[in-house]
Design an enzyme around this catalytic site. Structure first.
Site, short mmCIF file in Angstrom:
data_model
loop_
_atom_site.label_atom_id
_atom_site.label_comp_id
_atom_site.label_asym_id
_atom_site.label_seq_id
_atom_site.Cartn_x
_atom_site.Cartn_y
_atom_site.Cartn_z
N ALA A 1 40.86 78.21 73.31
CA ALA A 1 39.82 77.18 73.21
C ALA A 1 40.16 76.12 72.16
O ALA A 1 41.17 76.19 71.46
CB ALA A 1 38.48 77.84 72.90
N HIS A 2 39.24 75.14 72.02
CA HIS A 2 39.46 73.99 71.14
C HIS A 2 39.58 74.40 69.67
O HIS A 2 38.89 75.29 69.20
CB HIS A 2 38.36 72.95 71.32
CG HIS A 2 36.98 73.47 71.10
ND1 HIS A 2 35.90 72.64 70.94
CD2 HIS A 2 36.47 74.71 71.00
CE1 HIS A 2 34.81 73.34 70.76
NE2 HIS A 2 35.13 74.61 70.80
N ASN A 3 40.50 73.74 68.98
CA ASN A 3 40.72 73.90 67.54
C ASN A 3 41.22 75.28 67.13
O ASN A 3 41.17 75.63 65.95
CB ASN A 3 39.44 73.56 66.76
CG ASN A 3 39.06 72.10 66.87
OD1 ASN A 3 38.30 71.72 67.76
ND2 ASN A 3 39.61 71.27 66.00
#
Length: 338
Positions: A234-236
Site C-alpha cells: 500500500a501507499h507510503n
C-alpha cells in the site's frame, strides 16, 4: 562441460573423476546420465546414491558414493548458478519496434529493446540494455535504469523511479493510487495520491503484484528485495534491503519493514506497523499496529513462534478438554444430588 571446468568456476574441490562430461542440471530425483545435481547435507546420502546423476554437488564428502563429487561451501547456490549457466539465456537486443508508441521527449539508452504495442509516455528515461515486452505501459516522467527486464502487460504509472537490474513479471502494476478516503457528510471522499514509487537496484517483482504510489512522498522497495506473485503493497510503505515477501502478502499503508525481513505466504500487516530488521513472520500471521522487535513470530495477532507452537498444541486439545469438563460437571451434579 567437464566437471573440472565447473569446479574451476566455483573454486570447488573434486572427489572422483573430474573429466566426466556434464550436459544438464536437474533435481536429485529427476536426473539422467550427464546431469549434475546437489544435496543439501550428508543426511540425504541415500538420495544421492540412488540418483542417476553423473555428479553430485555437496558441502562435505560422502564416503562410499560411487559418483564424482563437487565439494563447495554452498551447494544450493552453486546449483542455482549452474541452472542459470546451462539454461537461462540473456535477453537479446531486438531493437525498437515500429509498432511501439514512444513519445518524442522520451530518452532511451543504448541497446534498449522495445517490443510491439508498448506505450512510453512523455519525459520517460530508460537506461541501456533494458528490455520491455509487449503491451506494457510506462507513464510520464518515469525513470527506469539499466539492464532491467519488464515483461508483458506491466503498468508503470507516472513519476515512478526504478533502479538497475530490476525484473518485473507480467501483470504487475507499479504506482497505482493508494487507497485513501475521508468520510464526510455521508460520503467517502478520495484523498489525491500525488506521491511516487521508488524501486531500488536488483529488485525482482513477481506476477500480478500491486505497489501503490504514496499519498505524498514515496513508497519504497529496498535494494535486493524479492517479491513473489500476488502481493499488495500500500501507499507510503517502506520495505528495506534484501527482504523476501512471499505470495499473497498484504501490507497496509505507512508500514515500515526493516532490512533482511522474511514475510511468509499470506501474512497480513496492518497500517503504521514497524518491523525491525532480520524479523521473520510465518505464514498466515496477522500483524497489528505497533513495533515488532527482531524475532520469529506466528499467529494472528502475532506472538513469538515458540509460544505460538505451545498455544496451538493446547488449542488442538480443546475438544478433548471440553469433553472432560462436561464429564466433571456431570459428576459434581450427581454428588450434589446425593
Amino acid at each position: 562441460m567437464k566437471l573440472s571446468e565447473i569446479a574451476k568456476i566455483f573454486n570447488g574441490k573434486i572427489e572422483g573423476d573430474g573429466d566426466v562430461e556434464i550436459s544438464g542440471v536437474k533435481g536429485v530425483e529427476d536426473c539422467e546420465e550427464g546431469d549434475i545435481t546437489y544435496i543439501a547435507s550428508s543426511k540425504y546420502a541415500e538420495f544421492a546414491k540412488k540418483s542417476k546423476a553423473s555428479a553430485i554437488i555437496l558441502k562435505e564428502k560422502i564416503e562410499g558414493l560411487d559418483k564424482p563429487q563437487l565439494i563447495v561451501e554452498n551447494p544450493q547456490f552453486v546449483f542455482a548458478k549452474l541452472l542459470e549457466l546451462f539454461y537461462v539465456k540473456p535477453h537479446p537486443f531486438e531493437g525498437i519496434s515500429q509498432l511501439a508508441s514512444i513519445s518524442e521527449s522520451a530518452k532511451l539508452g543504448r541497446n534498449v529493446t522495445i517490443y510491439p504495442f508498448v506505450w512510453i509516455d512523455e519525459n520517460v528515461i530508460i537506461g541501456e540494455n533494458t528490455v520491455i515486452y509487449p503491451f506494457t505501459f510506462i507513464g510520464k516522467d518515469t525513470l527506469i535504469g539499466s539492464d532491467c527486464v519488464i515483461y508483458s502487460n506491466v503498468t508503470i504509472r507516472e513519476k515512478v523511479k526504478i533502479g538497475s537490474r530490476v525484473v518485473i513479471h507480467s501483470g504487475s502494476v507499479i504506482g497505482s493510487d493508494g487507497f485513501g478516503y475521508i468520510f464526510h457528510e455521508g460520503k467517502h471522499h478520495k484523498i489525491p495520491q500525488v506521491g511516487g514509487v521508488i524501486i531500488e537496484d536488483d529488485v525482482e517483482i513477481g506476477a500480478c503484484v500491486t505497489i501503490d504510489r504514496a499519498t505524498t512522498g514515496n513508497t519504497v522497495i529496498g535494494q535486493g528485495t524479492k517479491i513473489d506473485n500476488l502481493v499488495q503493497i500500500a501507499h507510503n510503505v517502506k520495505i528495506g534491503k534484501n527482504c523476501i515477501v512471499v505470495a499473497q502478502v498484504g501490507i497496509a499503508g505507512s508500514s515500515k519493514i526493516g532490512d533482511g525481513c522474511i514475510l511468509a505466504g499470506q501474512v497480513g500487516i496492518s497500517d503504521h506497523v514497524e518491523i525491525e530488521s532480520g524479523t521473520i513472520i510465518t505464514a498466515q500471521a496477522g500483524v497489528m499496529p505497533g513495533k515488532v522487535q527482531k524475532g520469529v513470530f506466528s499467529g494472528s495477532p502475532i506472538m513469538p513462534h515458540r509460544e505460538w507452537l505451545k498455544a496451538n498444541a493446547i488449542f488442538q486439545k480443546l475438544p478433548e478438554l471440553y469433553k472432560k469438563i462436561k464429564e466433571l460437571e456431570e459428576k459434581i451434579k450427581q454428588l450434589e444430588q446425593h
